[in-house]
Design a protein around this motif. Structure first.
Motif, mmCIF file in Angstrom:
data_model
loop_
_atom_site.group_PDB
_atom_site.id
_atom_site.type_symbol
_atom_site.label_atom_id
_atom_site.label_comp_id
_atom_site.label_asym_id
_atom_site.label_seq_id
_atom_site.Cartn_x
_atom_site.Cartn_y
_atom_site.Cartn_z
ATOM 1 N N ARG A 20 0.836 -1.253 0.050
ATOM 2 C CA ARG A 20 0.034 0.033 -0.013
ATOM 3 C C ARG A 20 0.869 1.321 -0.106
ATOM 4 O O ARG A 20 0.641 2.245 -0.955
ATOM 5 C CB ARG A 20 -0.974 -0.047 1.288
ATOM 6 C CG ARG A 20 -1.704 1.355 1.385
ATOM 7 C CD ARG A 20 -2.530 1.144 2.748
ATOM 8 N NE ARG A 20 -3.528 2.256 2.860
ATOM 9 C CZ ARG A 20 -3.524 2.909 4.024
ATOM 10 N NH1 ARG A 20 -2.647 2.817 4.868
ATOM 11 N NH2 ARG A 20 -4.290 4.025 3.955
ATOM 12 N N LEU A 24 0.997 4.189 -3.095
ATOM 13 C CA LEU A 24 0.440 5.464 -2.911
ATOM 14 C C LEU A 24 1.800 6.340 -3.239
ATOM 15 O O LEU A 24 1.736 7.410 -3.808
ATOM 16 C CB LEU A 24 0.052 5.695 -1.396
ATOM 17 C CG LEU A 24 -1.102 4.962 -1.072
ATOM 18 C CD1 LEU A 24 -1.536 5.173 0.399
ATOM 19 C CD2 LEU A 24 -2.332 5.401 -1.785
ATOM 20 N N LEU A 27 1.866 6.451 -6.818
ATOM 21 C CA LEU A 27 0.957 7.049 -7.357
ATOM 22 C C LEU A 27 1.126 8.692 -7.413
ATOM 23 O O LEU A 27 0.941 9.468 -8.334
ATOM 24 C CB LEU A 27 -0.529 6.805 -6.904
ATOM 25 C CG LEU A 27 -1.008 5.530 -7.252
ATOM 26 C CD1 LEU A 27 -2.088 5.169 -6.350
ATOM 27 C CD2 LEU A 27 -1.426 5.359 -8.770
ATOM 28 N N ALA A 277 -6.407 0.552 -2.959
ATOM 29 C CA ALA A 277 -7.072 1.628 -3.309
ATOM 30 C C ALA A 277 -8.397 1.996 -2.549
ATOM 31 O O ALA A 277 -8.535 3.468 -2.240
ATOM 32 C CB ALA A 277 -7.092 1.846 -4.958
ATOM 33 N N SER A 280 -7.592 3.076 0.993
ATOM 34 C CA SER A 280 -6.982 4.315 1.068
ATOM 35 C C SER A 280 -7.799 5.653 0.450
ATOM 36 O O SER A 280 -7.293 6.692 0.441
ATOM 37 C CB SER A 280 -5.595 4.229 0.091
ATOM 38 O OG SER A 280 -4.528 3.318 0.800
ATOM 39 N N LEU A 282 -9.231 6.141 -2.255
ATOM 40 C CA LEU A 282 -9.104 6.561 -3.497
ATOM 41 C C LEU A 282 -10.371 6.067 -4.629
ATOM 42 O O LEU A 282 -10.415 6.971 -5.544
ATOM 43 C CB LEU A 282 -7.882 5.944 -4.273
ATOM 44 C CG LEU A 282 -6.390 6.273 -3.635
ATOM 45 C CD1 LEU A 282 -5.411 5.811 -4.602
ATOM 46 C CD2 LEU A 282 -6.281 7.996 -3.382
ATOM 47 N N ALA A 291 -2.978 -0.474 -11.353
ATOM 48 C CA ALA A 291 -2.472 0.729 -10.834
ATOM 49 C C ALA A 291 -2.368 1.747 -11.680
ATOM 50 O O ALA A 291 -2.546 2.946 -11.067
ATOM 51 C CB ALA A 291 -0.953 0.288 -10.315
ATOM 52 N N LEU A 294 -5.346 4.349 -11.496
ATOM 53 C CA LEU A 294 -5.436 5.011 -10.356
ATOM 54 C C LEU A 294 -4.752 6.429 -10.421
ATOM 55 O O LEU A 294 -4.989 7.271 -9.493
ATOM 56 C CB LEU A 294 -5.111 4.388 -9.017
ATOM 57 C CG LEU A 294 -5.948 3.088 -8.942
ATOM 58 C CD1 LEU A 294 -5.254 2.073 -7.651
ATOM 59 C CD2 LEU A 294 -7.407 3.323 -8.503
ATOM 60 N N GLU A 297 -6.879 9.446 -10.086
ATOM 61 C CA GLU A 297 -7.540 9.472 -9.088
ATOM 62 C C GLU A 297 -6.827 9.707 -7.666
ATOM 63 O O GLU A 297 -7.558 10.077 -6.612
ATOM 64 C CB GLU A 297 -8.313 7.847 -8.765
ATOM 65 C CG GLU A 297 -8.963 7.203 -9.661
ATOM 66 C CD GLU A 297 -10.209 8.279 -10.250
ATOM 67 O OE1 GLU A 297 -10.753 8.842 -9.170
ATOM 68 O OE2 GLU A 297 -10.756 8.392 -11.386
ATOM 69 N N PHE A 298 -5.617 9.893 -7.831
ATOM 70 C CA PHE A 298 -4.841 10.222 -6.516
ATOM 71 C C PHE A 298 -4.930 11.358 -6.050
ATOM 72 O O PHE A 298 -4.826 12.556 -6.699
ATOM 73 C CB PHE A 298 -3.239 9.637 -6.791
ATOM 74 C CG PHE A 298 -2.534 10.102 -5.760
ATOM 75 C CD1 PHE A 298 -2.507 9.136 -4.640
ATOM 76 C CD2 PHE A 298 -1.787 11.355 -5.271
ATOM 77 C CE1 PHE A 298 -1.651 9.049 -3.407
ATOM 78 C CE2 PHE A 298 -0.939 11.410 -4.170
ATOM 79 C CZ PHE A 298 -0.837 10.425 -3.288
#
Length: 321
Positions: A20, A24, A27, A277, A280, A282, A291, A294, A297-298
Motif C-alpha cells: 500500500r 501510494l 501514484l 485503493a 486508502s 481513492l 495501478a 489510479l 484518482e490520486f
C-alpha cells in the motif's frame, strides 16, 4: 521535478502494508510526472536476505509498480542498495564528528534496559536517552574506552522541530524530543537515521512518502539534514494497516497479508490494487483496477488520517482468487 521513492528493508516478505505504501508513493510521483526510485535498505546484512530483495522486486512489478531508477533500471545515483553505499555514510559521519555534533557513548545494553520504565521520547525509538555520556570529561572517556568500544550519538541542539506533513498535518516536537540518538553503533554499523538522510539527499529526493510508524523519526532526520547543510525534503506519512483485532498486521492475521501468498493463491494483481485503493480512499468500492488507472484518482486529501482496520472478510478475500 518531483522525485519520490520506495525504500523497503528486504528482511522479510512484502506484506500488504508495504504494498500500500509503495502504491501510494508511486501514484503521487506518477501523477506529478516525476521520477520514482526503488532503493533497498539492506544495510543490516544479518537481517536482510537477497531472496527477499528479489521477491520484493517481483511483487512490486506484479502489482504494476515500476521505477525509473533502482535495481534493474540503474540511474545517475547508483548504487541503489544501502549495503553498497557505506562509504557515503562514513563521509557524513566524519563531517558530523569533525563539526562537533557527535560524542562517544559507552553505555551498555544492560544500562539502557534500565531506562525501559522511563518516559518515552519518541514512540518508534523507545525511551529517551538521558545524556549519560554527553558530558564526560576527556579523562573519563579515556578510562571508559579501555573497557568498551563506543557507539556515537548525535547531540540534539536546543531547539524544537516543526514540519508540515502531507497527510498528518502540522507536527511539532519540543527541543530534546527523544534524546540524543545513535548514528554509529559500537560494532561500526551506521544507523538508519544517518543512512536514510544521506541517501535521500544524495538521490535528490524532493518527497519522502512512507508509513506513519516513522513519523517521529522525522525530527531526528531533519536535524541531521540541517547539521549536514542538506536540503530537507517534504514528508508524507500514511497511517498503518491493522488487523481485525486492532493490532498491526503480522503472521497472526493469516497468510493473506503477504503478496507472495496472495499471488500463490491465484489472486489477480488488479484485485489487490483495488482493495488497497479502496481502503486508502481513492475509489468508493473495492473493485479490480490496474495501478496505472489510479493515477488520475490520486489525491492526498482522500487518504485517511487514522490507521485502517481490515475486516476479516476483506482479509479472506485476499486468500481466494
Amino acid at each position: 521535478m518531483i522525485r519520490g521513492r520506495f525504500a523497503p528493508t528486504p528482511s522479510g516478505e512484502c506484506h500488504i502494508g508495504n504494498a500500500r505504501t509503495a502504491l501510494l508513493a508511486w501514484l503521487q510521483v506518477r501523477q506529478a510526472g516525476g521520477e520514482f526510485v526503488l532503493r533497498l535498505e539492506d544495510i543490516d546484512r544479518a537481517r536482510c536476505k537477497p531472496v527477499y530483495a528479489k521477491q520484493m522486486i517481483n511483487d512490486l512489478l506484479w502489482l504494476g509498480i515500476d521505477w525509473d531508477e533502482g535495481p534493474g533500471a540503474s540511474g545517475p545515483y547508483a548504487p541503489y542498495e544501502q549495503s553498497e553505499r557505506t562509504h557515503k555514510y562514513q563521509r557524513a559521519f566524519d563531517q558530523l564528528n569533525e563539526e562537533g555534533w557527535l560524542y562517544p557513548c559507552y553505555c551498555r545494553r544492560k544500562d539502557l534496559k534500565a531506562l525501559a520504565n522511563a518516559p518515552h521520547g519518541l514512540l518508534s525509538e523507545g525511551p529517551a536517552y538521558p545524556g549519560i555520556c554527553r558530558h564526560l570529561t576527556p579523562e573519563e572517556r579515556k578510562i571508559k574506552a579501555k573497557e568498551k568500544q563506543p557507539s556515537y550519538r548525535f547531540a540534539l541542539p536546543d531547539k524544537p522541530v516543526h514540519f508540515n506533513d502531507g497527510i498528518m498535518g502540522e507536527q511539532f516536537y519540543p527541543a530534546g524530543s527523544g534524546g540524543d540518538f545513535v548514528v554509529r553503533r559500537a560494532d561500526g554499523f551506521m544507523s538508519y537515521q544517518l543512512a536514510v538522510v544521506v541517501d535521500d539527499a544524495g538521490m535528490r529526493m524532493t518527497d519522502v512518502f512512507r508509513g506513519a510508524d516513522l513519523l517521529d523519526s522525522t525530527p531526528r532526520q531533519i536535524l541531521l539534514y540541517q547539521a549536514l547543510s542538506l536540503p530537507v525534503p517534504r514528508f508524507i506519512h500514511v497511517p498503518l494497516l491493522y488487523g481485525p483485532d486492532g493490532r498491526r498486521l503480522s503472521k497472526r492475521h493469516g497468510t493473506a497479508i503477504t503478496i507472495h501468498n496472495i499471488r500463490s493463491a491465484g489472486v489477480q494483481p488488479e484485485k489487490v490494487v483495488g482493495i488497497l485503493a479502496y481502503i486508502s480512499g481513492l475509489i468508493d468500492r473495492p473493485e479490480a483496477v490496474k495501478a496505472k488507472e489510479l493515477v488520475s484518482e490520486f489525491n492526498l486529501i482522500k487518504i485517511p488520517k487514522q490507521p485502517v482496520v481490515l475486516s476479516m472478510p476483506m482479509l479472506r478475500s485476499l486468500s481466494h482468487a
